[in-house]
Design a protein around this motif. Structure first.
Motif, PDB file in Angstrom:
ATOM      1  N   ASP A  45      47.034  55.902  40.917  1.00  9.56           N
ATOM      2  CA  ASP A  45      46.866  54.940  42.007  1.00  9.56           C
ATOM      3  C   ASP A  45      45.793  55.379  43.001  1.00  9.56           C
ATOM      4  N   THR A  46      45.682  56.685  43.212  1.00  5.22           N
ATOM      5  CA  THR A  46      44.709  57.187  44.180  1.00  5.22           C
ATOM      6  C   THR A  46      43.285  57.201  43.637  1.00  5.22           C
ATOM      7  N   HIS A  47      43.137  56.935  42.341  1.00  8.33           N
ATOM      8  CA  HIS A  47      41.818  56.911  41.700  1.00  8.33           C
ATOM      9  C   HIS A  47      41.562  55.533  41.089  1.00  8.33           C
ATOM     10  N   SER A  48      41.970  54.502  41.808  1.00  9.84           N
ATOM     11  CA  SER A  48      41.900  53.140  41.264  1.00  9.84           C
ATOM     12  C   SER A  48      41.424  52.136  42.308  1.00  9.84           C
ATOM     13  N   TRP A  49      40.879  51.069  41.779  1.00  6.22           N
ATOM     14  CA  TRP A  49      40.684  49.853  42.552  1.00  6.22           C
ATOM     15  C   TRP A  49      41.952  49.028  42.363  1.00  6.22           C
ATOM     16  N   HIS A  50      42.406  48.373  43.424  1.00  7.95           N
ATOM     17  CA  HIS A  50      43.602  47.542  43.370  1.00  7.95           C
ATOM     18  C   HIS A  50      43.175  46.109  43.645  1.00  7.95           C
ATOM     19  N   LEU A  51      43.466  45.220  42.690  1.00  4.16           N
ATOM     20  CA  LEU A  51      43.098  43.810  42.808  1.00  4.16           C
ATOM     21  C   LEU A  51      44.365  42.993  42.999  1.00  4.16           C
ATOM     22  N   THR A  52      44.420  42.281  44.102  1.00  8.78           N
ATOM     23  CA  THR A  52      45.574  41.459  44.426  1.00  8.78           C
ATOM     24  C   THR A  52      45.145  40.006  44.501  1.00  8.78           C
ATOM     25  N   ALA A  53      45.920  39.131  43.874  1.00 11.78           N
ATOM     26  CA  ALA A  53      45.730  37.690  44.003  1.00 11.78           C
ATOM     27  C   ALA A  53      46.790  37.206  44.986  1.00 11.78           C
ATOM     28  N   LEU A  54      46.326  36.676  46.100  1.00 11.91           N
ATOM     29  CA  LEU A  54      47.241  36.245  47.159  1.00 11.91           C
ATOM     30  C   LEU A  54      47.290  34.728  47.253  1.00 11.91           C
ATOM     31  N   HIS A  55      48.491  34.198  47.427  1.00 11.92           N
ATOM     32  CA  HIS A  55      48.700  32.772  47.656  1.00 11.92           C
ATOM     33  C   HIS A  55      49.560  32.643  48.906  1.00 11.92           C
ATOM     34  N   ASP A  56      49.018  32.002  49.915  1.00 10.65           N
ATOM     35  CA  ASP A  56      49.709  31.886  51.207  1.00 10.65           C
ATOM     36  C   ASP A  56      50.152  33.256  51.721  1.00 10.65           C
ATOM     37  N   ALA A  60      50.737  37.084  44.356  1.00 13.80           N
ATOM     38  CA  ALA A  60      51.014  36.210  43.218  1.00 13.80           C
ATOM     39  C   ALA A  60      50.712  36.942  41.907  1.00 13.80           C
ATOM     40  N   ALA A  61      49.719  37.827  41.939  1.00 12.31           N
ATOM     41  CA  ALA A  61      49.350  38.624  40.767  1.00 12.31           C
ATOM     42  C   ALA A  61      48.670  39.894  41.260  1.00 12.31           C
ATOM     43  N   TYR A  62      48.641  40.885  40.372  1.00 16.35           N
ATOM     44  CA  TYR A  62      48.090  42.181  40.750  1.00 16.35           C
ATOM     45  C   TYR A  62      47.665  42.921  39.486  1.00 16.35           C
ATOM     46  N   LEU A  63      46.687  43.797  39.637  1.00 21.27           N
ATOM     47  CA  LEU A  63      46.343  44.791  38.616  1.00 21.27           C
ATOM     48  C   LEU A  63      45.581  45.911  39.289  1.00 21.27           C
ATOM     49  N   ARG A  64      45.450  47.012  38.567  1.00 17.31           N
ATOM     50  CA  ARG A  64      44.627  48.103  39.068  1.00 17.31           C
ATOM     51  C   ARG A  64      43.592  48.455  38.015  1.00 17.31           C
ATOM     52  N   VAL A  65      42.475  48.986  38.479  1.00 14.20           N
ATOM     53  CA  VAL A  65      41.413  49.465  37.602  1.00 14.20           C
ATOM     54  C   VAL A  65      41.239  50.949  37.885  1.00 14.20           C
ATOM     55  N   VAL A  66      41.660  51.763  36.929  1.00  6.31           N
ATOM     56  CA  VAL A  66      41.556  53.216  37.071  1.00  6.31           C
ATOM     57  C   VAL A  66      40.110  53.620  36.783  1.00  6.31           C
ATOM     58  N   ASP A  67      39.591  54.483  37.648  1.00  8.63           N
ATOM     59  CA  ASP A  67      38.203  54.936  37.528  1.00  8.63           C
ATOM     60  C   ASP A  67      37.935  55.554  36.155  1.00  8.63           C
ATOM     61  N   PRO A  68      36.722  55.357  35.613  1.00  8.13           N
ATOM     62  CA  PRO A  68      36.364  56.003  34.353  1.00  8.13           C
ATOM     63  C   PRO A  68      36.469  57.525  34.488  1.00  8.13           C
ATOM     64  N   GLY A  69      36.974  58.153  33.418  1.00  4.46           N
ATOM     65  CA  GLY A  69      37.122  59.596  33.410  1.00  4.46           C
ATOM     66  C   GLY A  69      38.424  60.080  34.018  1.00  4.46           C
ATOM     67  N   GLU A  70      39.169  59.214  34.654  1.00  4.12           N
ATOM     68  CA  GLU A  70      40.432  59.603  35.287  1.00  4.12           C
ATOM     69  C   GLU A  70      41.588  59.577  34.289  1.00  4.12           C
ATOM     70  N   LYS A  71      41.699  58.501  33.541  1.00  2.00           N
ATOM     71  CA  LYS A  71      42.764  58.354  32.541  1.00  2.00           C
ATOM     72  C   LYS A  71      42.160  58.313  31.139  1.00  2.00           C
ATOM     73  N   TYR A  72      41.088  57.570  31.012  1.00  2.90           N
ATOM     74  CA  TYR A  72      40.335  57.414  29.762  1.00  2.90           C
ATOM     75  C   TYR A  72      38.853  57.572  30.097  1.00  2.90           C
ATOM     76  N   PRO A  73      38.002  57.720  29.092  1.00  2.00           N
ATOM     77  CA  PRO A  73      36.564  57.793  29.390  1.00  2.00           C
ATOM     78  C   PRO A  73      36.041  56.515  30.070  1.00  2.00           C
ATOM     79  N   GLU A  74      36.656  55.380  29.731  1.00  2.25           N
ATOM     80  CA  GLU A  74      36.239  54.084  30.255  1.00  2.25           C
ATOM     81  C   GLU A  74      37.085  53.713  31.485  1.00  2.25           C
ATOM     82  N   PRO A  75      36.619  52.748  32.279  1.00  2.46           N
ATOM     83  CA  PRO A  75      37.515  52.179  33.277  1.00  2.46           C
ATOM     84  C   PRO A  75      38.700  51.539  32.548  1.00  2.46           C
ATOM     85  N   ALA A  76      39.882  51.616  33.146  1.00  2.00           N
ATOM     86  CA  ALA A  76      41.094  51.129  32.488  1.00  2.00           C
ATOM     87  C   ALA A  76      41.831  50.155  33.388  1.00  2.00           C
ATOM     88  N   ILE A  77      42.138  48.998  32.848  1.00  2.00           N
ATOM     89  CA  ILE A  77      42.954  48.021  33.568  1.00  2.00           C
ATOM     90  C   ILE A  77      44.413  48.304  33.242  1.00  2.00           C
TER      91      ILE A  77
END
Length: 152
Positions: A45-56, A60-77
């Motif tokens: 979580d500390t090495h990620s972008w956090h994307l939130t979809a907000l309604h009112d 409503a929805a959420y995901l995180r994008v882990v920085d490349p090299g942190e979990k996998y060589p690539e960015p990871a959703i």
């Protein structure tokens, strides 16, 4: 559902109320609904972008994008979720597309990796992901690794 606002943040820039709303959504979906018994929050979580979809103003929805090299060589959703009231509205596809497009801007030329619940294989294939490797269990739920080649 046109009045959805997408909000990108790093963990350190989230307000306490925003972090609480995200944590509540993640706990509701992953722990209460899917009965996953391991802690949802982790060191990624500390090495990620956090994307939130907000309604009112509500998650409503959420995901995180882990920085490349942190979990996998690539960015990871990961931690992809749509809260119960917004399922089957197309919001899951919309938040994934926002993430894919933004990853192409932030990390040009990089593929994207996901560890997907197996039953969502066709959902992710429709977004350009392909299976790499064999199915495996994660917290008792069948998963598959998938990769999406760089769009740029």
């Amino acid at each position: 559902m046109n009045n959805i606002n997408f909000h990108w943040s790093r963990l350190e820039t989230l307000s306490s109320l925003e972090l609480h709303a995200i944590t509540l959504a993640r706990q509701t979906v992953f722990i209460a609904e899917q009965h996953i018994c391991c802690p949802d929050a982790d060191e990624h979580d500390t090495h990620s972008w956090h994307l939130t979809a907000l309604h009112d103003g509500k998650v409503a929805a959420y995901l995180r994008v882990v920085d490349p090299g942190e979990k996998y060589p690539e960015p990871a959703i990961g931690r992809v979720l749509t809260t119960q009231a917004y399922r089957r509205t197309g919001l899951g596809k919309r938040i994934m597309q926002v993430a894919i497009d933004t990853i192409a801007d932030i990390y040009p030329g990089q593929s994207i990796r996901i560890s997907a619940q197996s039953y969502l294989q066709s959902f992710y294939e429709n977004l350009g992901f392909t299976i790499i490797g064999d199915e495996y269990l994660e917290e008792g739920i069948p998963h598959i690794q998938m990769l999406r080649p760089s769009a740029r």
